[in-house]
Design an enzyme around this catalytic site. Sequence first.
Site, mmCIF file in Angstrom:
data_model
loop_
_atom_site.group_PDB
_atom_site.id
_atom_site.type_symbol
_atom_site.label_atom_id
_atom_site.label_comp_id
_atom_site.label_asym_id
_atom_site.label_seq_id
_atom_site.Cartn_x
_atom_site.Cartn_y
_atom_site.Cartn_z
ATOM 1 C CB SER A 118 1.322 -0.511 -5.045
ATOM 2 O OG SER A 118 1.182 -0.952 -6.393
ATOM 3 C CE1 TYR A 164 0.793 -5.792 -3.109
ATOM 4 C CE2 TYR A 164 0.204 -4.455 -5.018
ATOM 5 C CZ TYR A 164 1.122 -4.826 -4.045
ATOM 6 O OH TYR A 164 2.353 -4.223 -4.010
#
Length: 247
Positions: free
Chosen positions: A142, A156
């Site tokens: 990501s 995250y």
Amino acid sequence: MRDVIIVTGGSRGIGAATCVRAAEAGYSVLVNYVSDTDAAADVVEQCRSVGADAAAIRGDVSDEASVVAMFDAAEVMGPLRVLVNNAGILHPQMRFDEMSVDRWRDVFEVNVIGAFLCAREAARRMSTVHGGRGGSIVNVSSAASYLGSPGEYVDYAATKAAIDTMTIGLGRELANEGVRVNAVRPGVVRTQIHASGGEPGRAERVATGVPMQRPGEPAEVAATILWLASDAASYVTATTVDCSGGR
């Protein structure tokens, strides 16, 4: 028999788009999912509609026994050629100093340990050292890994940074064993994961800061994943490709 691709977290979003794209490319597709049986069945039907062999298998990637069972099921379908490490979770947006240890453990168990387990099993089956005939691992990271997600998902983001590092190390470790390991870093993409963080419309809000001025679509990330998995990327390994609209 056709080559097999395993896509973890394959019942929705980027995972689902990757399954369909892989089916169109001629792979037999194993759709991993953790809870939504109906969504997984729908993806299987989409894959079969283009003539591909496809099946769904339920399993938590953070559970070692489930991961081994998934790879055993793939071997029944045919020779494993590609693993797409896509499964991942996040929790509601909050400041780092408000987060609990239980939250951190949950996110790291799925996003890091889960990806590690799947990559290990793929290496054991695809590496020429183990008698395999090679293959490709594509990790879904990501843009959060370099943006940090302050005030929202620092945990995250940290898990995705771990995936970036694993991609480099494992890619170099397996480079002479017929297995390429790469990653794709999606930016803000229009998927259901934003609802898990408590803001279903986050993609549209964040898109104002993207140079291309729009969210990405799951199919665009899937196309990047399938390129990395394909022979067109035969000299690419230990590399991460940003698919983030320039962000």
